[in-house]
Motif scaffolding. Structure first.
Motif, mmCIF file in Angstrom:
data_model
loop_
_atom_site.group_PDB
_atom_site.id
_atom_site.type_symbol
_atom_site.label_atom_id
_atom_site.label_comp_id
_atom_site.label_asym_id
_atom_site.label_seq_id
_atom_site.Cartn_x
_atom_site.Cartn_y
_atom_site.Cartn_z
ATOM 1 N N GLU A 4 0.077 12.221 32.429
ATOM 2 C CA GLU A 4 -0.658 11.411 33.391
ATOM 3 C C GLU A 4 -1.544 12.291 34.256
ATOM 4 O O GLU A 4 -1.262 13.466 34.477
ATOM 5 C CB GLU A 4 0.315 10.623 34.273
ATOM 6 C CG GLU A 4 1.114 9.563 33.533
ATOM 7 C CD GLU A 4 1.992 8.758 34.472
ATOM 8 O OE1 GLU A 4 2.045 9.104 35.668
ATOM 9 O OE2 GLU A 4 2.614 7.786 34.009
ATOM 10 N N SER A 5 -2.624 11.702 34.756
ATOM 11 C CA SER A 5 -3.507 12.430 35.662
ATOM 12 C C SER A 5 -2.744 12.818 36.921
ATOM 13 O O SER A 5 -2.027 12.013 37.508
ATOM 14 C CB SER A 5 -4.713 11.565 36.030
ATOM 15 O OG SER A 5 -5.575 12.258 36.906
ATOM 16 N N THR A 19 -2.615 10.104 26.427
ATOM 17 C CA THR A 19 -1.536 9.418 25.728
ATOM 18 C C THR A 19 -1.520 9.848 24.271
ATOM 19 O O THR A 19 -2.454 9.538 23.518
ATOM 20 C CB THR A 19 -1.701 7.889 25.827
ATOM 21 O OG1 THR A 19 -1.751 7.514 27.211
ATOM 22 C CG2 THR A 19 -0.531 7.177 25.171
ATOM 23 N N ASN A 45 -5.413 9.232 31.983
ATOM 24 C CA ASN A 45 -4.132 9.618 31.405
ATOM 25 C C ASN A 45 -4.322 10.035 29.951
ATOM 26 O O ASN A 45 -5.117 9.441 29.224
ATOM 27 C CB ASN A 45 -3.132 8.465 31.486
ATOM 28 C CG ASN A 45 -2.778 8.108 32.919
ATOM 29 O OD1 ASN A 45 -2.876 8.946 33.813
ATOM 30 N ND2 ASN A 45 -2.377 6.874 33.143
#
Length: 508
Positions: A324-325, A248, A246
């Motif tokens: 997010e992935s 961030t 992810n």
């Protein structure tokens, strides 16, 4: 109710406690990859020759591109780096998930047992019969008791149904997560750094690497506003990443270039010139040769590595991005307003429609990379198409306008022959084009038709093109049609050629 996301978060905390993970801080995102800079704090343990620490990176990282630099402590000297691929499996996290899965299964079974008890109660009340003890004075009270007993039991059963369904969904998700953790489906790169200092217990490292399975694509919206003489352009970037990590609050810079993806130049291949040596092929080899040659011809050419100097690509600061992935995000890049000249383009031999056409002349040269564009006319959807612009001029088309009616009539189309001394064949075409403006405003008209292209000097042509200009093989008429009025154009051609020449008239 505890959700799976809460459980996954708990598992992530356990994983982080076991191994350090890099988290992207700065990302230069290309259309098909990214160059990433991370900072990671690595616990150090005693190792031969000093100390060593490890951290993990997702498989989307190109291991040959990984670079390390020591931030602190300043005296720490990096001596070696090893990279190996291994399953991301953590026994403590798996044990925790199994424990919670068993708890949820027990809770589900308790709900099922409770539902069975209420169903039995409902069946009990249904089976009650009025006995001799029932009198006219209490029959209504007894009936009400049976009714209330059945109703309350069935209500309790109904309330339990969605709770059991929620448990079923949660258990299924937890079982899938357990399968992923125990099946070794998620591998990682484990990077181990070795240092000469034997006293350090923690290191802060800057990590750089090339990341695949991510990129960005241009997305455009072009809104034509003919009454205002402009085209509004919205240029967005659609960022996608499926890297297994992810992002961030990462600082993202979008680049229109492409990452080279290698740290060393390719080797210089030998250039051998010499006589061809004959090779005898067996029959089987000869039979297979066409197939093998076809496969070689179909093989894709190697990807061209684009130069990355500033004059060849642009960069755009997308700011802080969290993604997010497996997710996409759209980021606004630029909002532009282009002054435009609008007309209605008619090509009568190709279509019976008048197309809204905008000519844009810009003061500066934009560099808008190729991407999908949505074309709007007065904010109404027209079409989707591919768009790119790298010059100061652009011709944009925004669909057909049904308020302009186009009619093409054939006035004459005939062949003939003549001549006393020199026999010749002839052919004549004549058309009438009528364009009617059903709009409440004047319409600037532009009509284009291809001029015959003669491929032999013995072919002679007479043109009847009143009011037309000729350029680059196209005859063009321009005019303005008043509201409710019509424009009529009559034009044609005559050809003659020797009678012994077989002529292709080009489909007209």
């Amino acid at each position: 109710m505890r959700t799976l996301s809460t459980l996954v978060l708990s598992i992530g905390i356990l994983l982080c406690a076991a191994t350090a993970h890099a988290a992207p801080l700065h990302i230069v995102l290309y259309p098909d990859s990214a160059q990433v800079t991370d900072t990671v704090r690595v616990p150090l343990e005693a190792a031969p020759g000093g100390v060593a620490g490890a951290f993990t990176l997702p498989l989307a990282v190109d291991p040959s591109s990984i670079g390390l630099a020591v931030d602190s402590p300043a005296k720490l000297t990096l001596t070696d780096v090893s990279i190996d691929r291994r399953p991301m499996r953590d026994e403590a996290a798996i044990a925790e998930l199994r424990k919670r899965l068993n708890t949820e299964r027990d809770a589900r079974q308790n709900l099922i047992d409770t539902r069975s008890a209420f169903e039995a109660a409902a069946n009990f009340w249904r089976s009650q019969e009025l006995t001799r003890s029932v009198t006219p004075s209490n029959v209504h009270a007894m009936a009400a008791a049976v009714r209330d007993g059945v109703a309350s039991s069935l209500t309790a059963v109904s309330n339990l149904v969605p709770r059991i369904a929620d448990k079923d969904r949660l258990i299924a998700e937890m079982e899938a997560e357990l399968e992923r953790l125990t099946g070794g489906a998620a591998d990682t790169w484990r990077v181990t750094a070795h240092f000469a200092d034997a006293t350090a217990r923690e290191a802060t490292l800057t990590v750089s690497y090339r990341l695949t399975q991510c990129g960005w694509t241009s997305r455009y919206t072009l809104n034509a506003l003919p009454s205002e003489g402009r085209v509004d352009v919205a240029w967005d970037a659609e960022i996608h990443q499926n890297t297994g990590m992810n992002w961030t609050d990462a600082q993202v810079v979008l680049s229109t270039g492409r990452s080279a993806g290698r740290t060393e130049p390719p080797a210089v291949r030998p250039w051998v010139v010499g006589p061809i040596k004959p090779v005898l092929l067996r029959k089987a080899a000869m039979d297979n040769a066409p197939t093998e040659m076809a496969m070689m011809a179909a093989a894709p050419a190697p990807e061209q590595i684009h130069m990355r100097e500033g004059i060849f690509f642009d960069e755009y600061d997308a700011g802080r991005v969290s993604l997010e992935s497996g997710a996409n995000r759209r980021v606004a890049l630029r909002r532009l307003t282009w002054n435009a000249t609008f007309d209605y383009l008619v090509r009568p031999q190709e279509s019976d429609s008048a197309f809204v056409h905008a000519t844009v002349n810009l003061d500066a040269t934009p560099r808008l990379p190729r991407g999908e564009a949505t074309f709007l006319l007065d904010s109404a959807f027209i079409r989707k198409s591919v768009f790119a612009l790298s010059g100061r001029e652009a011709d944009l088309h925004f669909g057909a306008d049904p308020q302009l009616r186009v009619k093409l009539e054939t006035l004459d189309k005939k062949s003939g022959s003549g001549g006393i001394i020199s026999k010749k064949n002839t052919y004549d075409w004549d058309w009438r084009l009528t364009v009617t403006n059903g709009k409440k405003v004047p319409a600037a008209l532009r009509v284009e038709d291809a001029l015959p292209s003669l491929r032999d000097e013995r072919i002679k042509m007479e043109k009847r093109l009143p009011g037309a200009t000729e350029a680059e093989g196209v005859a063009t008429w321009t005019d303005t049609i008043a509201p409710g009025a019509e424009k009529t154009i009559e034009y044609g051609y005559s050809l003659s050629w020797p009678s012994d020449m077989h002529l292709d008239l080009g489909g007209r």
